[in-house]
Structure formats: C-alpha cells, structure tokens
Enzyme design. Sequence first.
Site, PDB file in Angstrom:
ATOM      1  N   ARG A  23       0.831  -1.201   0.000  1.00 51.40           N
ATOM      2  CA  ARG A  23       0.000   0.000   0.000  1.00 51.40           C
ATOM      3  C   ARG A  23       0.869   1.255   0.000  1.00 51.40           C
ATOM      4  NH1 ARG A  23      -5.355  -1.622   2.005  1.00 51.40           N
ATOM      5  NH2 ARG A  23      -5.244  -3.847   2.465  1.00 51.40           N
ATOM      6  N   SER A 138     -21.851 -14.379  13.379  1.00 56.06           N
ATOM      7  CA  SER A 138     -21.263 -13.282  12.621  1.00 56.06           C
ATOM      8  C   SER A 138     -21.346 -13.552  11.124  1.00 56.06           C
ATOM      9  CB  SER A 138     -19.794 -13.111  13.040  1.00 56.06           C
ATOM     10  OG  SER A 138     -19.143 -12.133  12.264  1.00 56.06           O
ATOM     11  N   THR A 246     -20.417   5.463  12.981  1.00 59.29           N
ATOM     12  CA  THR A 246     -19.195   6.260  12.902  1.00 59.29           C
ATOM     13  C   THR A 246     -19.539   7.718  12.666  1.00 59.29           C
ATOM     14  OG1 THR A 246     -17.034   6.462  11.820  1.00 59.29           O
ATOM     15  CG2 THR A 246     -18.905   5.975  10.405  1.00 59.29           C
ATOM     16  N   LYS A 249     -17.639   9.078   8.354  1.00 55.77           N
ATOM     17  CA  LYS A 249     -18.035   8.876   6.964  1.00 55.77           C
ATOM     18  C   LYS A 249     -19.075   9.922   6.573  1.00 55.77           C
ATOM     19  CE  LYS A 249     -16.320   4.199   6.636  1.00 55.77           C
ATOM     20  NZ  LYS A 249     -15.473   4.245   7.852  1.00 55.77           N
ATOM     21  N   THR A 364      -8.665  -7.007   2.435  1.00 58.02           N
ATOM     22  CA  THR A 364      -9.945  -6.303   2.488  1.00 58.02           C
ATOM     23  C   THR A 364     -11.013  -7.047   1.695  1.00 58.02           C
ATOM     24  OG1 THR A 364      -8.702  -4.234   2.647  1.00 58.02           O
ATOM     25  CG2 THR A 364     -11.040  -4.065   2.136  1.00 58.02           C
TER      26      THR A 364
END
Length: 405
Positions: A23, A138, A246, A249, A364
């Site tokens: 990255r 989950s 959050t 965002k 990701t």
Amino acid sequence: MAFPYVARFQDVLSGLKREGRYRVFADLLRKRGSFPSAELYSNGETRPITVWCSNDYLGMGQHPKVLAAMHEAIDSTGAGAGGTRNISGTTHYHVELERELADLHGKESALLFTSGYVSNDTTLATLAKLLPGLVLFSDELNHASMIEGIRHGGSEKRIFRHNDLGHLEELLSAASPTAPKLIAFESVYSMDGDFGPTNAICDLAEKYGALTYLDEVHGVGLYGPRGAGVAARDGSMRRIDIVEGTLAKAFGLMGGYITGRAELIDCVRSFAPGFIFTSSLAPVIAAGALASIRHLKNSDAERKAIHENAARLKSMMRNAGLPVMNSPSHIVPVMVGDAALCKSVADTLLRDHAIYVQPINYPTVPRGRERLRFTPSPLHTVEMMEALVASLDTVWTEHHLQRAA
C-alpha cells in the site's frame, strides 16, 4: 547468532510488493470549498486531482455549519480534551453529542469512541466478557473490526454465509436454547455495496432469543428518516439492540459510537478497556460532529443528491462496458480481479488522468476479487463523472482488462 530481524521485515515487505498488495499512501491536501478537488504532493511538486474514494460521503467535512461549529469550539475550549472520559476528558460537547446520537437512533443511551474500529472491537469483546457462555453469530463479510472484537472476546462463534438466513437459522437452532446469543451484521457491506436484511435477522433473533448488533457505519447519515440509517429506512431500528456507527463517513469527522438500552451502554462504559483507558475525542471534533448530525437530521438534500449521483455513475459505467458490480447502495465497485493489475490501474489513473482511487486488495476483499471502489458524493459534477468514465475506458483498454458482458 541473533535473529535476523531486518531481513525478516524486508522479506515480508518484498512479498507484499510481488503480489501487488503493497500500500502506498497518496500525499494529499483537500481544498476547502472545492471538494472533491485536492492537491497531490509528489516529488517536491503539487498538482490538482479529483478524489473518487473518500468516505466523506456527503462532503460534510467541508460544510460551512460544521466548520463554523469547530471554529467556535476551538476558540472557546482549546485543542485537546485533556484526558480519558473519567479523568477530565468529558466535556459538554461529548454529553450533547451522545444525547444527539441516542435520539438519532431512537435509543436510550449512546457512548462515544475514538473510531468506528475501536467501537466495534471494544464493544464486541466486552459483551463476550459480560455474557458468560455467549455464542456469537457473525456474517462472513463483517468488517475486520468486528472480527477482531469477536476474537478478542474469546466467545464461542458461528460464522454464517453472507446474508444467508437459512444458514443463520440452522446455526441458531443448533445452539443451546438457554445460552446467551448475539447476531452481529452490517447494514451496508462497504466493499460489495449490498444491504443486510435487518428485519429478517431481527425475526430470527426474536425467535431464538438473541441480541442483535448492527454496524451502521456505511448507513448513518445516508439512509432512513433524518439519516438514522438502513434499519430506520427498513422500519427495524426499534428491534435492534445495539446500533454501532461512525462520525467519520457521512458525518465528515472522526470517531465511533454505540447506542442501545441504558443498562447495556452503561455496562460497556464501565467495563470496556478500549473506552476506559483512551483519551476522549477532542471537543472541536465533537462540536463538528454535533453540527453535522443536526444538519443531516433536517436536510434530505445531501442524501437525495448522493443517491442520484451513484445511480448516474453506475449507468454511465455500464454504458461504457465497464464491469461495475451490482450494488444497490451508494457504493460503486468496479471489478478487476487481480491485485497487481488493480494497483497498476489505480496508479495509471492518478499519474495520467489526475484521478485518485485506491485499489482494494486482499485482505480487504478475497484474492481474485480485487476491485476499484468509487464513492460519488453530492459534490461530484456530471463533468467529473464523464471525465472519470472516459479515463477508465482508456485505462481498461491499455491494460487489456475484461469488459462487462
């Protein structure tokens, strides 16, 4: 002989680079009043670019009301909060913001954290400690912060296939009827852009006596009455036990939070190390978030514009034969399917076309599912979209990438 530490670090970094997963952070400065424009710093020079991957979905980080509230707060209170919440770090801004968040989601109480990651990790780990014998269910595509929180809690876990209600019920029915249970899922899955079935999961939770934990990080501000999220849009908000969100965002600032019953929130406040031992958000941030939430509670203009722009961009991409994924939300993912190619495409867009979008690679997304993820805001113009699609069309051809069928 000592362990070759430096050589080991070099080896693992070389592996990332070979796979095309290393990255590189773009050195940017956003331009106040002209978002999504920014300045890119590179090799001692700057040049203008257009940002296409910001999670400041509505551009609220640039909104005059938000900036005015932050200027007022920093002028009246100074910079930092001064400590953890229980040692001088609670200000009236924090108290007001938690009340505003609880009201937004129709819950009794709310609790602020320094990020959405921390709120997920800390809350899920703490609930596992507070509920002996907890079985945690989950969704397989849950965010890394939720996965880490479940792991840190050490509770028994069951992973259900993404949005697969039959599989979830199969796992619930196999668990002990008397064991405490919690179903953790998301409202908007940020890499594919699809929605979690909030009402159907609440039906199963009620049938099998489970708590529900909903990550609304990519939904708050963007969906539902007053921007309360996907669950509010779906009419299921009152059925959700814990709503996590959050401020970083749609609201344009930073920080995370949870909302729910007063006793539950008080338990997390009282027992969660990730809350107790962390300095609180700076008052200037809380003030900005407060202004942003209050504005979006009363304005649908930003929500209407982002959904119109997302639909328009998807249509333009499909018409150009680009492999845009079938996303019903505001997120516009375009499939590449190879890590090295994904990075090369992103690098070429930035270098040759002044378009900034980050490659989304493993971990990701799964290997072979690498993609570019575009986030059109209300402030992206039709001309910007036309330039983006034309640039993508050129780069797709240059890289010999697959077109949509």
